[in-house]
Scaffold this active site. Structure first.
Site, PDB file in Angstrom:
ATOM      1  N   GLN A 124       0.837  -1.194   0.000  1.00 56.99           N
ATOM      2  CA  GLN A 124       0.000   0.000   0.000  1.00 56.99           C
ATOM      3  C   GLN A 124       0.880   1.256   0.000  1.00 56.99           C
ATOM      4  OE1 GLN A 124      -3.532  -0.682   2.929  1.00 56.99           O
ATOM      5  NE2 GLN A 124      -1.936  -2.131   3.493  1.00 56.99           N
ATOM      6  N   ASP A 127       6.241   4.577  -1.451  1.00 61.67           N
ATOM      7  CA  ASP A 127       7.600   5.082  -1.182  1.00 61.67           C
ATOM      8  C   ASP A 127       8.705   4.439  -2.012  1.00 61.67           C
ATOM      9  OD1 ASP A 127       7.329   3.362   2.007  1.00 61.67           O
ATOM     10  OD2 ASP A 127       7.996   2.562   0.061  1.00 61.67           O
ATOM     11  N   HIS A 142      -1.341   1.340  -4.371  1.00 65.65           N
ATOM     12  CA  HIS A 142      -1.662   2.771  -4.276  1.00 65.65           C
ATOM     13  C   HIS A 142      -0.697   3.615  -5.111  1.00 65.65           C
ATOM     14  CE1 HIS A 142      -3.732   1.871  -0.171  1.00 65.65           C
ATOM     15  NE2 HIS A 142      -4.492   1.575  -1.189  1.00 65.65           N
ATOM     16  N   CYS A 150      -0.762   8.131 -17.096  1.00 64.26           N
ATOM     17  CA  CYS A 150      -1.712   8.796 -17.992  1.00 64.26           C
ATOM     18  C   CYS A 150      -3.126   8.351 -17.654  1.00 64.26           C
ATOM     19  CB  CYS A 150      -1.396   8.437 -19.450  1.00 64.26           C
ATOM     20  SG  CYS A 150      -2.686   8.968 -20.576  1.00 64.26           S
ATOM     21  N   CYS A 173       0.179  13.159 -22.103  1.00 67.65           N
ATOM     22  CA  CYS A 173       0.773  11.864 -22.446  1.00 67.65           C
ATOM     23  C   CYS A 173       1.329  11.910 -23.863  1.00 67.65           C
ATOM     24  CB  CYS A 173      -0.281  10.775 -22.345  1.00 67.65           C
ATOM     25  SG  CYS A 173       0.263   9.169 -22.911  1.00 67.65           S
ATOM     26  N   SER A 215      -2.836  -1.167   9.305  1.00 64.68           N
ATOM     27  CA  SER A 215      -3.978  -1.155  10.227  1.00 64.68           C
ATOM     28  C   SER A 215      -5.126  -1.967   9.627  1.00 64.68           C
ATOM     29  CB  SER A 215      -4.425   0.293  10.468  1.00 64.68           C
ATOM     30  OG  SER A 215      -4.739   0.919   9.227  1.00 64.68           O
ATOM     31  N   GLU A 241       1.524  -3.245  17.269  1.00 62.68           N
ATOM     32  CA  GLU A 241       0.237  -2.951  17.911  1.00 62.68           C
ATOM     33  C   GLU A 241      -0.856  -3.831  17.312  1.00 62.68           C
ATOM     34  OE1 GLU A 241       2.131  -0.154  20.081  1.00 62.68           O
ATOM     35  OE2 GLU A 241       0.012  -0.756  20.298  1.00 62.68           O
TER      36      GLU A 241
END
Ligand code: APR
Length: 277
Positions: A124, A127, A142, A150, A173, A215, A241
């Site tokens: 997801q 980076d 993502h 494009c 494009c 999460s 967590e």
């Protein structure tokens, strides 16, 4: 190689070591393992998560959920925002993205793929760190902050390829003349069909999903682990967590992704080396 924001003080307890060994057995026995990763995996690379303590949305509030519609209404303005972000969360994210490097967790997943125990990584994260760590069977659900896409023919480009002219926005494009936007999927934007298709192809094959640093609250990505479970597959979670998946994962490994994944893959590699001898 030391990680920018390592978890040096995290020690793997005896109980966690036993759970990691069980997870390693599941991975060794699985027919097809697919990993699903989220922002938590890049925390040890210095990139904040979105939710929870230190999260971007926690700190700055969630951005408007119609980001994509805003882009379509005024792509020139959206591009000006991309070239010099005005929103504090966008500035904070851009700063960390620019200097972040893969950590031991990214490297461990690339190694798991290299030894034939991971058929794909669905991330997801935008980076680019899985790519830099050497993951090849990578699906960036993502998008990737370094790429452009494009809206017409869905071709993807690096910024260098297109040569962005701030006087002529939005860029067009070179193939179909369509409007080009960042590859990152905005809130309100559908996941590109080619990417979603690849996700479903690998998830349908998987009988074991390794979920790290998410999460599990954002769909469609959060649906994939449930799909594997529904088909009788196993679910392994790595997260310091509890998350939406923790009650369903067996085991749910409570620790930082970089540290726990490195140990997990170490065990799988040793077992694999042993079985090949
Ligand atoms: N190692 C592993 N997990 C960690 C670590 C760590 N070192 N530090 C934090 N986490 C966990 C948190 O406990 C939390 O469960 O990572 C998770 C991060 O959750 P989110 O911030 O909600 O990130 P993510 O699940 O990836 O968000 C999904 O939401 O805002 C959108 O597009 C954005 O891709 C993002 C999506």
């Amino acid at each position: 190689m030391s990680d920018p924001t390592p978890s040096p003080d995290f020690v793997i307890s005896q109980a966690l070591e036993e759970q990691i060994a069980r997870a390693a057995e599941l991975i060794e026995r699985a027919r097809s393992v697919v990993a699903l990763t989220g922002a938590g995996l890049s925390v040890e690379s210095g990139i904040p998560p979105f939710r929870g303590p230190g999260g971007l949305w926690t700190k700055y509030g969630e951005p408007p959920l119609d980001g994509y519609q805003r882009f379509l209404r005024d792509p020139k303005r959206a591009w000006q925002d991309r070239l010099s972000p005005r929103e504090p969360w966008a500035q904070a994210l851009a700063e960390t993205l620019g200097s972040a490097k893969p950590n031991a967790g990214h490297r461990a997943l690339a190694e798991l793929e290299a030894i034939g125990r991971c058929d794909a990584v669905i991330t997801q994260n935008i980076d680019d760190l899985h790519r830099q760590a050497g993951s090849r069977a990578l699906i960036e659900i993502h998008g990737n902050h370094k790429l452009l896409r494009c809206l017409g023919c869905v071709a993807r480009f690096s910024e260098g390829e297109l040569g962005i002219d701030p006087e002529r926005l939005p860029p067009r494009c070179p193939r179909c003349g369509g409007v080009v936007k960042g590859d990152t999927v905005h809130f309100g934007e559908p996941i590109p069909a080619d990417v979603l298709r690849r996700c479903h192809q690998v998830v349908e094959q998987a009988d074991c999903m390794l979920v790290v640093g998410t999460s599990a609250t954002v769909y469609p990505a959060a649906e994939f682990p449930l799909e594997v479970l529904r088909r009788g597959g196993s679910l392994i979670e790595v997260n310091p967590e509890p998350s939406e998946l923790s009650d369903l994962a067996q085991p749910s490994l409570r620790g930082p992704g970089g540290v726990v994944l490195a140990r997990l893959v170490e065990i799988v590699s040793q077992a694999r080396a042993g079985s090949l001898r």
